[in-house]
Motif scaffolding. Structure first.
Motif, PDB file in Angstrom:
ATOM      1  N   VAL A 247       0.828  -1.208   0.000  1.00 38.06           N
ATOM      2  CA  VAL A 247       0.000   0.000   0.000  1.00 38.06           C
ATOM      3  C   VAL A 247       0.859   1.253   0.000  1.00 38.06           C
ATOM      4  N   VAL A 248       1.879   1.281   0.859  1.00 37.67           N
ATOM      5  CA  VAL A 248       2.691   2.492   1.006  1.00 37.67           C
ATOM      6  C   VAL A 248       3.457   2.796  -0.276  1.00 37.67           C
ATOM      7  N   LEU A 249       4.089   1.790  -0.865  1.00 35.39           N
ATOM      8  CA  LEU A 249       4.847   2.029  -2.096  1.00 35.39           C
ATOM      9  C   LEU A 249       3.928   2.426  -3.244  1.00 35.39           C
ATOM     10  N   GLN A 250       2.733   1.823  -3.283  1.00 33.31           N
ATOM     11  CA  GLN A 250       1.783   2.207  -4.324  1.00 33.31           C
ATOM     12  C   GLN A 250       1.353   3.659  -4.155  1.00 33.31           C
ATOM     13  N   VAL A 251       1.093   4.076  -2.916  1.00 34.54           N
ATOM     14  CA  VAL A 251       0.696   5.462  -2.653  1.00 34.54           C
ATOM     15  C   VAL A 251       1.826   6.421  -3.011  1.00 34.54           C
TER      16      VAL A 251
ATOM     17  N   LEU B 119       3.564   9.121   9.175  1.00 39.45           N
ATOM     18  CA  LEU B 119       2.170   8.919   8.790  1.00 39.45           C
ATOM     19  C   LEU B 119       2.026   7.788   7.771  1.00 39.45           C
ATOM     20  N   LEU B 120       3.016   7.603   6.914  1.00 37.96           N
ATOM     21  CA  LEU B 120       2.967   6.511   5.948  1.00 37.96           C
ATOM     22  C   LEU B 120       3.234   5.158   6.602  1.00 37.96           C
ATOM     23  N   LEU B 121       4.100   5.137   7.611  1.00 42.50           N
ATOM     24  CA  LEU B 121       4.466   3.884   8.272  1.00 42.50           C
ATOM     25  C   LEU B 121       3.537   3.528   9.419  1.00 42.50           C
ATOM     26  N   ALA B 122       2.673   4.459   9.833  1.00 38.80           N
ATOM     27  CA  ALA B 122       1.819   4.239  11.001  1.00 38.80           C
ATOM     28  C   ALA B 122       0.804   3.107  10.812  1.00 38.80           C
TER      29      ALA B 122
ATOM     30  N   GLY C 299       0.594   6.758  17.894  1.00 38.23           N
ATOM     31  CA  GLY C 299       1.780   6.236  18.574  1.00 38.23           C
ATOM     32  C   GLY C 299       2.918   5.933  17.622  1.00 38.23           C
ATOM     33  N   LYS C 300       2.633   5.216  16.521  1.00 42.66           N
ATOM     34  CA  LYS C 300       3.698   4.880  15.574  1.00 42.66           C
ATOM     35  C   LYS C 300       4.255   6.123  14.894  1.00 42.66           C
ATOM     36  N   THR C 301       3.392   7.098  14.620  1.00 43.02           N
ATOM     37  CA  THR C 301       3.884   8.339  13.996  1.00 43.02           C
ATOM     38  C   THR C 301       4.848   9.060  14.919  1.00 43.02           C
ATOM     39  N   ILE C 302       4.493   9.171  16.193  1.00 44.59           N
ATOM     40  CA  ILE C 302       5.372   9.849  17.162  1.00 44.59           C
ATOM     41  C   ILE C 302       6.708   9.128  17.264  1.00 44.59           C
ATOM     42  N   LEU C 303       6.678   7.802  17.339  1.00 45.39           N
ATOM     43  CA  LEU C 303       7.921   7.042  17.468  1.00 45.39           C
ATOM     44  C   LEU C 303       8.811   7.212  16.231  1.00 45.39           C
ATOM     45  N   VAL C 304       8.204   7.189  15.040  1.00 40.78           N
ATOM     46  CA  VAL C 304       8.995   7.374  13.810  1.00 40.78           C
ATOM     47  C   VAL C 304       9.581   8.782  13.761  1.00 40.78           C
ATOM     48  N   VAL C 305       8.810   9.782  14.192  1.00 42.87           N
ATOM     49  CA  VAL C 305       9.314  11.161  14.192  1.00 42.87           C
ATOM     50  C   VAL C 305      10.526  11.278  15.117  1.00 42.87           C
ATOM     51  N   ILE C 306      10.428  10.687  16.310  1.00 45.73           N
ATOM     52  CA  ILE C 306      11.550  10.755  17.267  1.00 45.73           C
ATOM     53  C   ILE C 306      12.786  10.072  16.691  1.00 45.73           C
TER      54      ILE C 306
ATOM     55  N   ALA D 283      13.278   7.513   2.941  1.00 49.16           N
ATOM     56  CA  ALA D 283      13.330   7.011   4.320  1.00 49.16           C
ATOM     57  C   ALA D 283      12.274   5.939   4.544  1.00 49.16           C
ATOM     58  N   THR D 284      11.067   6.162   4.029  1.00 52.38           N
ATOM     59  CA  THR D 284       9.988   5.192   4.182  1.00 52.38           C
ATOM     60  C   THR D 284      10.332   3.879   3.508  1.00 52.38           C
ATOM     61  N   PHE D 285      10.866   3.958   2.277  1.00 49.68           N
ATOM     62  CA  PHE D 285      11.225   2.739   1.569  1.00 49.68           C
ATOM     63  C   PHE D 285      12.309   1.965   2.315  1.00 49.68           C
ATOM     64  N   SER D 286      13.273   2.664   2.909  1.00 48.62           N
ATOM     65  CA  SER D 286      14.344   2.006   3.654  1.00 48.62           C
ATOM     66  C   SER D 286      13.775   1.213   4.829  1.00 48.62           C
TER      67      SER D 286
END
Length: 598
Positions: A117-121, A324-327, A300-307, A135-138
């Motif tokens: 889903v993420v790569l398609q978006v 937001l993409l990885l959340a 929660g996942k967005t905050i953790l990825v941001v940190i 960064a998201t792809f990595s």
């Protein structure tokens, strides 16, 4: 009929094919019209959609570019998986009251995101080459590796395990064996691919049989996928490696064209099977629990990825967009939770609720991506300081292109590079132009291209070429001089206002200079001559004769000055003359435009 009409309207309003496929899956699945009841059998075929998607991603990368991302694949990726799994697992254990094994599976399952889903978006939005896209792809690439560990772990922590629960020695032995099998499989794919792929494809291409060419591509994809599956890795990882190896050959474009129909069809089927797993009735009966869990997961996942993104040098805006993409959850959560039910680690009721949370989170991914863009447009573009280049923003780039000047010429070049997923960085001293580039999610920064410090911050020492397309002749000269003096490894291609300006740029160290008035003037003249009712063959001959004569004069000037002014025509003028004499059809009016003439 009313239901179908309403659904079609929702699909049109979705704004993304992913949402359309998910909605269609809900409609025809066992919780909708029950047209398809055996979702498990459908998933077995649909998983090949993810395989073809990862193969296509591999085709658009290169080994060098992937190696430049290792800091984010193994650094940011491992940090995201471990920290997110630990936090979610602790919440499941201490807040939701789940047992230890169930909490471990829930934490690890929800830490993963949807590669498909993420790569398609990202591809739909043209953000694959953006900072947050890389960064998201990595992170997604590392998550595909982490799935192996999770699937090995589940049977070992099962209450039914012969080890009697968590056996650390058994876990270590299983992981060690899996690591050896994975290393052997990956080494075999890379070694065999580099030795065999090019000669095999070359032989098939010489036979000019399109069917055999396509069949060989399918064999390569499925063969490498099955090899990694037998080694305990995901099938998608094998396909990604095959694509990466084929990207180094001259056949990558044809291969990409051949697999496009299969990828689109199977990927659409995959998204529909995800929609089939969403039970609207279960959502209504457990609405507070599902919505609350969904909110905790996304926030929660967005905050953790941001940190963690900030710790790895990613800007706050890019980290938010990646977060937001990885959340949302991912497709591997369905596999993990299903296996956990089979092993007696969690109840079927709990897994059904988790399926619903993951499915809905995947469905809202396009809207989360749009929300990230909105945040960037609101907060990033109003402060010029946020437009300045930061060294940590480009430290993963290797052999990239530097575009000096993001005006009309620079924007066209950026668009061409972006379409082919070739990494680049653009510089301009106009904040308005930089804002335009950022609004299109392009890596454009505010800075003086003639400054050694600015060039260092965008990784000029690792770049392979620079395109200098600044408006002021003096700025062009200064930029070429700085690149030649401080970064002699970078090949510089510059547009010149006239011959004198071009010679000065050559003396400053330009690799090649392009006269900016020649080709536009010739194309405009061709249009005028066509309006004057001249035959197309005569127009083509006239244009090519003028170009040849003009470039011959430039060549004489080049020979006396030792310059390569005019695309380096001192080496190719004879070829140009030969081509000019053959101009006889309509297309050659357009072929007279510089590139094909070169």
């Amino acid at each position: 009929i009313n239901v179908l009409s309403l659904w079609l309207h929702l699909l049109q309003c979705a704004g993304s094919p992913v949402l359309g496929y998910l909605a269609a899956g809900i409609l025809i699945g066992p919780y909708g019209l029950s047209i398809i009841r055996n979702v498990h059998a459908t998933k077995a075929i649909a998983e090949f959609g993810v395989v073809f998607l990862l193969f296509n991603i591999g085709l658009e990368l290169s080994v060098e570019r992937l190696s430049s991302m290792k800091k984010y694949v193994f650094g940011l990726g491992s940090a995201q998986v471990l920290v997110t799994a630990a936090v979610i697992g602790l919440i499941a254990h201490y807040v939701a009251g789940q047992a230890g094994p169930a909490a471990i599976v829930i934490g690890n399952g929800l830490a993963l995101s949807s590669t498909a889903v993420v790569l398609q978006v990202l591809q739909e939005r043209g953000e694959s080459t953006s900072r947050h896209g890389r960064a998201t792809f990595s992170v997604l690439l590392f998550q595909d590796l982490a799935v192996v560990v999770l699937l090995i772990l589940i049977p070992l922590i099962s209450p039914n395990s012969s080890k009697g629960g968590i056996g650390f020695q058994a876990i270590a032995e299983a992981l060690g064996l899996a690591a050896v099998k994975a290393a052997v499989a990956i080494t075999a794919i890379i070694a065999g691919g580099r030795l065999l792929l090019r000669p095999i494809y070359k032989q098939i291409a010489e036979n000019r049989n399109a069917e055999i060419f396509s069949a060989n591509t399918l064999l390569v994809i499925l063969g490498t996928s099955l090899l990694t599956a037998r080694a305990g890795l995901s099938m998608a990882l094998g396909a990604f490696l095959a694509g990466l190896l084929l990207a180094e050959t001259e056949f990558s474009l044809q291969v990409e064209s051949d697999i496009a129909p299969y990828r689109g069809l199977l990927l659409g089927l995959f998204f529909m099977t995800v929609g089939m797993s969403i039970d609207p009735k279960l959502l209504l009966s457990n609405f507070p629990v599902v919505v609350g869990s969904l909110g905790v997961l996304i926030v929660g996942k967005t905050i953790l990825v941001v940190i963690m993104g900030k710790l790895f040098g990613i800007s706050i805006i890019s980290a938010i967009r990646a977060g937001l993409l990885l959340a949302p959850g991912g497709e591997f959560a369905f596999v993990a939770f299903g296996e956990a039910v089979n092993q007696g680690i969690m109840s079927p009721q709990l897994s059904s609720l988790l399926f619903l949370v993951v499915g809905i989170s995947m469905a809202i991914t396009p809207w989360l991506a749009a929300g990230g863009q909105l945040i960037a447009s609101r907060f990033e573009l109003h402060d010029v300081r946020s437009l300045l280049p930061v060294e940590s923003e480009t430290d993963d780039l290797q052999d990239h292109i530097i575009i000096c000047g993001f005006g009309r010429v620079g924007q066209i070049i950026a668009q061409l590079l972006s379409e082919r997923l070739i990494p680049f960085v653009a510089l301009d001293v106009s904040s308005d132009r930089v804002t335009v580039g950022r609004s299109m999610d392009l890596p454009v920064y505010f800075g003086d291209a003639g400054s050694r410090e600015v060039l260092h911050k965008i990784g000029a020492e690792r770049a392979c070429a620079a395109v200098v397309a600044l408006d002021a002749p003096g700025a062009n000269y200064r930029c070429v001089w700085a690149l030649s003096k401080y970064y002699p490894n970078v090949k510089t291609f510059v547009r010149a206002h006239d011959v004198v300006h071009g010679l000065n740029l050559e003396k400053a160290g330009a690799t090649a200079v392009v006269p900016e008035t020649l080709e536009p003037s010739l194309q405009l003249a061709a249009a005028v001559l066509a309006q004057a009712k001249l035959p197309t063959s005569e127009i083509a001959n006239t244009i090519n004769e003028f170009r040849t004569r003009h470039l011959s004069e430039l060549t004489e000037l080049c020979e006396t000055s030792g310059s390569s002014l005019g695309y380096g025509f001192s080496r190719t003028t004879s070829k140009t003359k030969a081509q000019a004499s053959d101009a006889s059809d309509d297309n050659q009016i357009m072929e007279g435009g510089g590139t094909l003439a070169i």
